[in-house]
Scaffold this motif. Structure first.
Motif, PDB file in Angstrom:
ATOM      1  N   ALA A   1      14.536  23.825  33.827  1.00 58.69           N
ATOM      2  CA  ALA A   1      13.822  24.446  34.950  1.00 58.69           C
ATOM      3  C   ALA A   1      13.591  25.927  34.697  1.00 58.69           C
ATOM      4  N   GLY A   2      14.613  26.609  34.213  1.00 54.99           N
ATOM      5  CA  GLY A   2      14.485  28.038  33.967  1.00 54.99           C
ATOM      6  C   GLY A   2      13.441  28.367  32.923  1.00 54.99           C
ATOM      7  N   TRP A   3      13.425  27.587  31.832  1.00 48.24           N
ATOM      8  CA  TRP A   3      12.492  27.899  30.738  1.00 48.24           C
ATOM      9  C   TRP A   3      11.082  27.388  30.992  1.00 48.24           C
ATOM     10  N   SER A   4      10.948  26.358  31.832  1.00 51.72           N
ATOM     11  CA  SER A   4       9.610  25.814  32.117  1.00 51.72           C
ATOM     12  C   SER A   4       9.017  26.395  33.385  1.00 51.72           C
ATOM     13  N   ASP A   5       9.721  27.339  34.013  1.00 48.23           N
ATOM     14  CA  ASP A   5       9.307  27.878  35.296  1.00 48.23           C
ATOM     15  C   ASP A   5       9.232  26.770  36.337  1.00 48.23           C
ATOM     16  N   CYS A   6      10.109  25.790  36.194  1.00 44.50           N
ATOM     17  CA  CYS A   6      10.201  24.652  37.113  1.00 44.50           C
ATOM     18  C   CYS A   6       8.842  23.986  37.297  1.00 44.50           C
ATOM     19  N   ASP A   7       8.082  23.915  36.224  1.00 43.96           N
ATOM     20  CA  ASP A   7       6.715  23.403  36.275  1.00 43.96           C
ATOM     21  C   ASP A   7       6.673  21.991  35.700  1.00 43.96           C
ATOM     22  N   ALA A   8       6.436  21.011  36.562  1.00 40.54           N
ATOM     23  CA  ALA A   8       6.403  19.619  36.123  1.00 40.54           C
ATOM     24  C   ALA A   8       5.297  19.388  35.100  1.00 40.54           C
ATOM     25  N   ASP A   9       4.205  20.135  35.195  1.00 38.00           N
ATOM     26  CA  ASP A   9       3.107  19.969  34.244  1.00 38.00           C
ATOM     27  C   ASP A   9       3.534  20.353  32.828  1.00 38.00           C
ATOM     28  N   THR A  10       4.393  21.375  32.713  1.00 39.09           N
ATOM     29  CA  THR A  10       4.907  21.749  31.396  1.00 39.09           C
ATOM     30  C   THR A  10       5.754  20.628  30.819  1.00 39.09           C
ATOM     31  N   ILE A  11       6.575  20.011  31.655  1.00 34.47           N
ATOM     32  CA  ILE A  11       7.413  18.902  31.200  1.00 34.47           C
ATOM     33  C   ILE A  11       6.533  17.761  30.695  1.00 34.47           C
ATOM     34  N   LYS A  12       5.483  17.454  31.464  1.00 34.42           N
ATOM     35  CA  LYS A  12       4.590  16.357  31.074  1.00 34.42           C
ATOM     36  C   LYS A  12       3.823  16.695  29.787  1.00 34.42           C
ATOM     37  N   ALA A  13       3.426  17.960  29.643  1.00 37.65           N
ATOM     38  CA  ALA A  13       2.651  18.364  28.463  1.00 37.65           C
ATOM     39  C   ALA A  13       3.478  18.282  27.184  1.00 37.65           C
ATOM     40  N   THR A  14       4.798  18.435  27.305  1.00 33.76           N
ATOM     41  CA  THR A  14       5.662  18.388  26.119  1.00 33.76           C
ATOM     42  C   THR A  14       6.164  16.979  25.831  1.00 33.76           C
ATOM     43  N   ALA A  15       5.825  16.008  26.670  1.00 35.41           N
ATOM     44  CA  ALA A  15       6.417  14.668  26.577  1.00 35.41           C
ATOM     45  C   ALA A  15       6.203  14.022  25.218  1.00 35.41           C
ATOM     46  N   ALA A  16       5.003  14.129  24.665  1.00 35.12           N
ATOM     47  CA  ALA A  16       4.721  13.468  23.382  1.00 35.12           C
ATOM     48  C   ALA A  16       5.602  14.019  22.269  1.00 35.12           C
ATOM     49  N   ASN A  17       5.690  15.347  22.161  1.00 33.74           N
ATOM     50  CA  ASN A  17       6.553  15.975  21.152  1.00 33.74           C
ATOM     51  C   ASN A  17       8.006  15.592  21.372  1.00 33.74           C
ATOM     52  N   VAL A  18       8.422  15.644  22.632  1.00 35.66           N
ATOM     53  CA  VAL A  18       9.823  15.381  22.978  1.00 35.66           C
ATOM     54  C   VAL A  18      10.200  13.943  22.637  1.00 35.66           C
ATOM     55  N   LEU A  19       9.391  12.976  23.051  1.00 33.75           N
ATOM     56  CA  LEU A  19       9.724  11.574  22.811  1.00 33.75           C
ATOM     57  C   LEU A  19       9.704  11.242  21.323  1.00 33.75           C
ATOM     58  N   ARG A  20       8.720  11.762  20.597  1.00 37.48           N
ATOM     59  CA  ARG A  20       8.661  11.508  19.158  1.00 37.48           C
ATOM     60  C   ARG A  20       9.933  12.016  18.469  1.00 37.48           C
ATOM     61  N   THR A  21      10.352  13.216  18.835  1.00 37.34           N
ATOM     62  CA  THR A  21      11.542  13.813  18.215  1.00 37.34           C
ATOM     63  C   THR A  21      12.810  13.115  18.669  1.00 37.34           C
ATOM     64  N   ALA A  22      12.862  12.760  19.951  1.00 32.33           N
ATOM     65  CA  ALA A  22      14.040  12.056  20.469  1.00 32.33           C
ATOM     66  C   ALA A  22      14.202  10.700  19.786  1.00 32.33           C
ATOM     67  N   HIS A  23      13.104   9.967  19.608  1.00 33.44           N
ATOM     68  CA  HIS A  23      13.180   8.679  18.913  1.00 33.44           C
ATOM     69  C   HIS A  23      13.711   8.870  17.494  1.00 33.44           C
TER      70      HIS A  23
END
Length: 298
Positions: A256-278
């Motif tokens: 929340a602190g680093w994304s400015d509590c912005d849900a759109d930022t979380i959604k925009a990073t989802a592809a990178n995050v999921l690929r790396t998490a997998h």
């Protein structure tokens, strides 16, 4: 032989769980945004000076883990005291000054210009709360306690070692939990005093930085640091969750602190995050034994 986490879930099951965990990040961020805790934190964060790119690079070079920085008296005004013996971060301050000069016509006139001079600032991790009764507006995440029964830390350490990195446990000045070097030394340092659960989560966070961000130009990291930290912590939260370690008490506030509590930022990073998490989950998890073939019909 590299240590791995024993896990009975198949790769397909881990992928489905990763996607579900990614969705919960957005949900929890939205809940935090509606809470009074986020409003208090936002008011605190907005009171800070916005530094130039040059100063941000200076801060990063001297203290890679810095989050919020301010001068000595500015921290006191925010109900925090710089601890005795802390080493300051040197940057440049600017002040507009007026001076009288002689122009081309030989006449005196006043001109304004910005005069730069060195100043000392301190990171929030170098300070302590002065009056606990006033409350701490930065308290939106709590360090994890407890054990690491799955052996996540050891598995991540061996994985990074296999990639040519050195993983160390050491004291990190200022209270940061982990550091990934960007000077070519290929070192990951995890704070020596962390509880086992926090050390495991931090190792996952630093491994995500290694996979996603090492090799980028420093100015790129500084300019988009909020996105980079959001990505790394999201990966840590997801992989830890797949392996049975709930890090939400720490991760949600951090993201929340680093994304400015912005849900759109979380959604925009989802592809990178999921690929790396997998990738990371597969790399540190013991392969699921293949199912034995059914006996042939007689």
């Amino acid at each position: 032989m590299a240590r791995t986490v024993k896990n009975s879930k198949s790769a397909q099951q881990r992928r489905a769980e990763a996607e579900a965990l990614q969705a919960t990040i957005t949900e929890q961020i939205e809940q935090l945004r509606e809470s009074g805790a986020w409003e208090r934190f936002l008011g605190f964060a907005q009171s800070f000076h916005h530094y130039s790119l040059g100063n941000l690079l200076l801060i990063l070079a001297q203290r890679p883990d810095a989050t919020c920085v301010a001068g000595y008296r500015s921290w006191q005004a925010r109900n925090r005291q710089v601890r005795k013996g802390e080493r300051g971060i040197r940057i440049f301050g600017g002040r507009t000054v007026r001076e009288t000069i002689e122009n081309e016509s030989g006449e005196e006139e006043e001109q304004s210009r910005v005069r730069f001079f060195p100043v000392t600032v301190f990171d929030m991790a170098q300070t302590d709360l002065i009056d606990a009764e006033v409350g701490d507006p930065t308290d939106i995440s709590c360090s994890l306690t407890g054990d690491d029964p799955a052996g996540i830390f050891d598995a991540v350490s061996d994985y990074l070692t296999g990639l040519g990195w050195t993983v160390e446990r050491d004291n990190i000045p200022g209270g940061a939990h982990g550091i990934t070097t960007t000077d070519g030394s290929r070192r990951v340092v995890i704070g020596v005093g962390l509880a086992a659960a926090q050390a495991a989560k931090t190792a996952l966070h630093e491994a995500a930085h290694v996979l996603l961000h090492v090799g980028e130009d420093p100015s790129e990291y500084v300019e988009h640091r909020g996105v980079k930290e959001t990505e790394a912590e999201s990966v840590a939260y997801i992989v830890a969750g797949i392996l049975g370690l709930d890090t939400s008490a720490y991760s949600v506030g951090y993201i929340a602190g680093w994304s400015d509590c912005d849900a759109d930022t979380i959604k925009a990073t989802a592809a990178n995050v999921l690929r790396t998490a997998h990738h990371l989950a597969d790399a540190i998890t013991e392969p699921t034994p293949a199912a034995e073939p059914a006996p042939a019909a007689v």
